[in-house]
Motif scaffolding. Sequence first.
Motif, PDB file in Angstrom:
ATOM      1  N   HIS A 126       1.006  -1.354  -0.104  1.00 31.04           N
ATOM      2  CA  HIS A 126       0.051  -0.097   0.085  1.00 31.04           C
ATOM      3  C   HIS A 126       0.886   1.314   0.144  1.00 31.04           C
ATOM      4  O   HIS A 126       0.487   2.309  -0.669  1.00 31.04           O
ATOM      5  CB  HIS A 126      -1.118  -0.020   1.131  1.00 31.04           C
ATOM      6  N   ALA A 127       1.860   1.262   0.907  1.00 34.54           N
ATOM      7  CA  ALA A 127       2.635   2.524   0.798  1.00 34.54           C
ATOM      8  C   ALA A 127       3.930   2.321   0.306  1.00 34.54           C
ATOM      9  O   ALA A 127       4.479   1.447   0.049  1.00 34.54           O
ATOM     10  CB  ALA A 127       2.755   2.811   2.586  1.00 34.54           C
ATOM     11  N   GLN A 128       4.446   3.694  -0.132  1.00 38.79           N
ATOM     12  CA  GLN A 128       5.644   3.483  -0.944  1.00 38.79           C
ATOM     13  C   GLN A 128       6.710   3.456   0.244  1.00 38.79           C
ATOM     14  O   GLN A 128       7.807   2.405  -0.024  1.00 38.79           O
ATOM     15  CB  GLN A 128       6.003   5.224  -1.102  1.00 38.79           C
ATOM     16  N   MET A 129       6.694   3.562   1.506  1.00 37.20           N
ATOM     17  CA  MET A 129       7.872   3.304   2.509  1.00 37.20           C
ATOM     18  C   MET A 129       6.966   1.690   3.345  1.00 37.20           C
ATOM     19  O   MET A 129       6.014   2.088   3.979  1.00 37.20           O
ATOM     20  CB  MET A 129       7.866   4.235   3.798  1.00 37.20           C
TER      21      MET A 129
ATOM     22  N   LYS B 261      12.590  -1.624   4.317  1.00 37.13           N
ATOM     23  CA  LYS B 261      11.767  -0.371   4.443  1.00 37.13           C
ATOM     24  C   LYS B 261      11.625  -0.100   2.941  1.00 37.13           C
ATOM     25  O   LYS B 261      10.513   0.557   2.589  1.00 37.13           O
ATOM     26  CB  LYS B 261      12.710   0.666   5.057  1.00 37.13           C
TER      27      LYS B 261
ATOM     28  N   PRO C   2       3.310   0.508  -5.283  1.00 35.85           N
ATOM     29  CA  PRO C   2       2.575   0.652  -4.086  1.00 35.85           C
ATOM     30  C   PRO C   2       1.235   1.287  -4.532  1.00 35.85           C
ATOM     31  O   PRO C   2       1.248   2.234  -5.373  1.00 35.85           O
ATOM     32  CB  PRO C   2       3.218   1.719  -3.061  1.00 35.85           C
ATOM     33  N   LEU C   3       0.041   0.711  -4.163  1.00 38.40           N
ATOM     34  CA  LEU C   3      -1.188   1.114  -4.358  1.00 38.40           C
ATOM     35  C   LEU C   3      -1.214   2.887  -3.939  1.00 38.40           C
ATOM     36  O   LEU C   3      -1.829   3.479  -4.871  1.00 38.40           O
ATOM     37  CB  LEU C   3      -2.219   0.562  -3.524  1.00 38.40           C
ATOM     38  N   GLU C   4      -1.002   3.341  -3.111  1.00 37.13           N
ATOM     39  CA  GLU C   4      -0.684   4.554  -2.759  1.00 37.13           C
ATOM     40  C   GLU C   4      -0.295   5.497  -3.670  1.00 37.13           C
ATOM     41  O   GLU C   4      -0.800   6.687  -4.135  1.00 37.13           O
ATOM     42  CB  GLU C   4       0.260   5.005  -1.657  1.00 37.13           C
TER      43      GLU C   4
END
Lengths: 722, 722
Positions: free
Chosen positions: A329-332, B661, B670-672
Amino acid sequence: MDLSSFLTSLGTSFLIFVVLMWIFACLSSKPGNDVVYYPNRILKGLEPYEGARTRSPFTWIWEALCSTEADIISMSGIDTAVYFVFLNTVLGILVLSGLVLLPVLLPVAATDDSVSNQSTSNGTFSNLDKISMGNVKARSPRLWAFFIGTYWVSFVTFYMLWRGYTHVSELRATAFMAADVKAEQFTILVRDIPPVEGQTHKEQVDSFFKAIHPETFYRSMVVTDNEEVNKIWEELEGYKKKLAQAEAVFAKSKTTSQPEGKRPTNRVGFLGLIGRKVDTINYCNEKIKKLTPKLEAEQKLTIREKQLSAAFVFFNNRLAAASAAQSLHAQMLDTWTVIEAPEPRQVIWSNLKMKFYYRQIRRYMVYVVVALTIFFYMFPIGFISAFTTVKNLEKLLPFMKPIVHQQVVKTILEAYLPNIALIVFLALLPNFLMILSKAEGIPSESHAVRAASGKYFCFTVLNVFIGVTVGGTLFSASETLEKDPNSIANMLGVGLPRNATFFLTFVALKFFVGYGLELSRLVPLIIYYLKRKFLCKTEAEFKEAWAPGDLGYATRVPNDMLIITIVICYSVITPIIIPFGMAYFSLGWLIVRNQALKVYVPSYESYGRMWPHMHSRILAALIVYQITMLGYFGVKIFPFTPLLIPLPVLSLVFAFVCSKKFYKSFRYTPLEVACLELKEMPNMETIFREYIPPCLRSDKFEIDEHFEDARSSQDFRTISFV
Amino acid sequence: MDLSSFLTSLGTSFLIFVVLMWIFACLSSKPGNDVVYYPNRILKGLEPYEGARTRSPFTWIWEALCSTEADIISMSGIDTAVYFVFLNTVLGILVLSGLVLLPVLLPVAATDDSVSNQSTSNGTFSNLDKISMGNVKARSPRLWAFFIGTYWVSFVTFYMLWRGYTHVSELRATAFMAADVKAEQFTILVRDIPPVEGQTHKEQVDSFFKAIHPETFYRSMVVTDNEEVNKIWEELEGYKKKLAQAEAVFAKSKTTSQPEGKRPTNRVGFLGLIGRKVDTINYCNEKIKKLTPKLEAEQKLTIREKQLSAAFVFFNNRLAAASAAQSLHAQMLDTWTVIEAPEPRQVIWSNLKMKFYYRQIRRYMVYVVVALTIFFYMFPIGFISAFTTVKNLEKLLPFMKPIVHQQVVKTILEAYLPNIALIVFLALLPNFLMILSKAEGIPSESHAVRAASGKYFCFTVLNVFIGVTVGGTLFSASETLEKDPNSIANMLGVGLPRNATFFLTFVALKFFVGYGLELSRLVPLIIYYLKRKFLCKTEAEFKEAWAPGDLGYATRVPNDMLIITIVICYSVITPIIIPFGMAYFSLGWLIVRNQALKVYVPSYESYGRMWPHMHSRILAALIVYQITMLGYFGVKIFPFTPLLIPLPVLSLVFAFVCSKKFYKSFRYTPLEVACLELKEMPNMETIFREYIPPCLRSDKFEIDEHFEDARSSQDFRTISFV
């Protein structure tokens, strides 16, 4: 250990088993004991047994044999069915191996007299050892038979494991495709929500997931710090229970002679022993009245103020949830980590809030602790194996000589003492490992069980199996070593088969006594009667007293694993161990089948996620076996020993192929499986409510309005955009 | 190697560089050479240079220095920008290390005379060695300075790498969030479609994905076996080209004196040398007329009959594609494997059809081949390092004594011979490794480049660096060894710093000559002029002649990696190497910046997926350095050497944290990032057409109706359900 003490051990074990069977047959036919012997059926609303009251004491065997996998799934769930796949796989390995190894290897070993003649004079060989590979002389062409046996066992294991994996995969897919609504299939667990200034976690989660899944996002539930509210809730529940108890006592005291009865009283001080005496019913009512608004206020406060960095996110279809749980979901990556949500009943709430790196650090720390445990347990276990022989006992504790020299005492000591010590010793460990596993930050009960069982497996194999073999051999051979240090290789060649008899006794004791106790349920029965007599007052308490518990995979599976490791490892060296293994697992199959159908109630469902662990551990056992055989053929100076080297390589390739083909679908739900139509439109409200922890549930607001204020203001009906 | 030969090497390298710079300044100002020196700008439709024609020959330096990262991205893409992040990171490491190490360590080493006095008598120390750690005597407290230096370099590297990773992550996210439509963001690549009776793969893919993604599935394109159709298409294209050429020749021959011109002719036989003579224009027209319907028929046949087990699946939004590419689709993981689709221009079509296990097997086979290559190249490289000193040359080839003893020849030989041999040697390898990487079954060009560059890195570090160090030291010290085998440790202590001078020369040669040649573009210029003179007839051919190519990461990155490995490893032992490393990378930065802005045109875009590889390889170099230092401090009998052990552990922890990370977001979108709105509704038809391989494209049907018959019959407008 000689043949007579071995037979004594076997005989007494069997006697105990027969007695326990008889006890079971007597007790289980009494209607009063139904709640102990048939709790699963009673809880499912079925009659304790089909057919007439008066039944043959062996009907249960027939029923267990006739039951199908579908029966098991409906009575006890997929996990239990997968456990039976495991038992079937192991039995298959043993039967197929035994069919070839027993008729071939036993005669081959027994008719080779050269070594045994020479060693009988040393007194190191017993009758049992005559039919083992130790009896074959070095460089003998007879070793070819054992060589082929080694390959045969490996291929049989590959075949059975492959079949098992395929079957479990299908079981799992079928269960997922089932048309009934399961809350966890609509839910994902989000952790590591990054802190943002001026926004609650709830708002963050809502806006984040609404942006990414505008059409399928239903609603979210942020995990809260429930410590405070839980304390109040537990206090309240305690008073409610006490009130119910007091009312039951009061009602009972209303006899015809005393129609107004005697109101129960208690003291308010420490443990009810000191302090003012009060009327229990009034006191509890008062307390409940006072605590209820306090609980409600605390509930509201918790939901608003104590949001933690984890949340459950609900989707309005299974496919969306399955897909979301697998996507980054997130980049990080250390923020917004998602996984498939565990079942509501197996969520470990206290672990949800742990942050990413904190979890990692804890995990590695736990590994270190486990490694230390395994390493330092070596010493006591080595000590136990030193006591294995009476001769050692005499040597180390000379004052016991007169006692030990009595024939009966000696036989019993030889047969039981080391085994019982070992078993008691191992019984202490599982709880410790479970606590450690939970400390890793694992979010679900079933995952913690898997982790604990993995640690337990490492422990048993490393300590019990390898420790006893190496330790015992070294100890008893220390004298020989002093004379001739070159005989280490010979010593191992002699020591390995001798330890086989130790393990043989261990297996026999384990299956007769252990399974006998499990079937007869003597301990739960006694506890139930004691509780009913002295503690239980209300209906709910009675029910609690006979709650049967679940199968306890955390200890059951590693124990079975230890047996299968021992049996596989000795299968070619001492083929006579195979029938014992077969007896252990078939007796286990029969008795656990009975217990699964009638007794145990699974406390969670992980859809067979235990299987990959079982699979890889059987493979690990196989590799230990293959390496042992490599070494043992080396000891026997077999010139073609290097031809065994492909075997461990093959095992690794097999493990690789299996994990590539099957494993990931145990970790994630394949979309193919999740996309099937449901029987009915899922009631999202019910799904959502299943995940509310009990201390935050409220009887008052049916639609839990107090969650409402943290929710978006949009209309509830436009589900897809909420 | 003594100081004079080192300075000679440096001097001549610099001279060559100055000459090449001068050539560049002269040639690049001629308008006729614009296509060689400014092709990127010309292809982008820009003027070759801003401002006036007459420019200072150093303007390019200014322009390179002034250009921003945004300029680089717009002119040359994210991959190039990431390469500059790499250069910046490395420069940062060197500058920060040099700032501390140079002023501290050089004086500390130079003023410790004890060892050098003793060794000068042996003749093993040159002037350069006096300012290295080898000059410090064993057990000296001065070693503390080097000890702290070792820690400093490690922490500087961690810091710069962390900054770099963060920055590249952001670059990547920004690029993905860009609002312009990129075909690969809407597409996933499906492989291992299981064979099903009575269904074409096209039907299978459509029904499978329509079931799982009913609302977002747009359309699919099954990969076909294009061998046959490609052959016909290439033949056709060949004739078209020939026709254009012949027409150009014919038009040119129409001079005023011969207004009807001379029709070109050719022979139809082998290579145009034998056979019947025909009129080229007529002949080509005839052939084209005959081949066109054949191509069309073959195209139709291919699409219908030659479907392979791979397909591109198109989704009507980015989020759906990103999510689908990350999700497990099938229960059996060796079927329906999905990945994000590569860009159309970098698809390796021939690899798409490979089956799952076949790919795995090929991969491991390739690894074995690479390992063998690395191992067996050891011998020639060892040989080269044996020739490093003229003394060895004399010893091994005595007949060369008179030549070698001339001072000039000796100096040149000492300075260049080994280096040139090494460089030529390494130039042979990349193509071989690229072929091997493609043979692994990798589906995209950029991934193959990464794989090849990884192999090349292993090769250079293992062979050049470790091979030369160990080999060279052992060879030159073999006499000493015979006398006193205990001096191995001492020998390493002496040998390591001496090899530093070899590497110093290597770095110097590489940066002056290598970068000089790259900037001046002498080779492409000559090739361009030759082609223009003798081969090119048409406009298209001219354009082809000056096509600039791309940056060639497959060799550029590992070469830089070798330099940084050498420099980091010697940074504390011989700190004087740091300025050379700085010069190499800053010169590289300047020249590649110029080339990126004006010359090279990237042939694909992988959005910085090279970075994690660069990152982990710099870390690998750091770990090699830390282990080297551990050993070297041991040689120096420094009592606190064990205090260095935490360093490699720290590096591993750092690598672990970084990969946790950052790494997965380089593998998946990433979906974000994927959920952002696009500027315009994407034209799905265009996206789809981008993936049609050229040989299946058809000029006739604009909406490629011949794909239609394999498509579903539903209306085209209801995109979301097609």
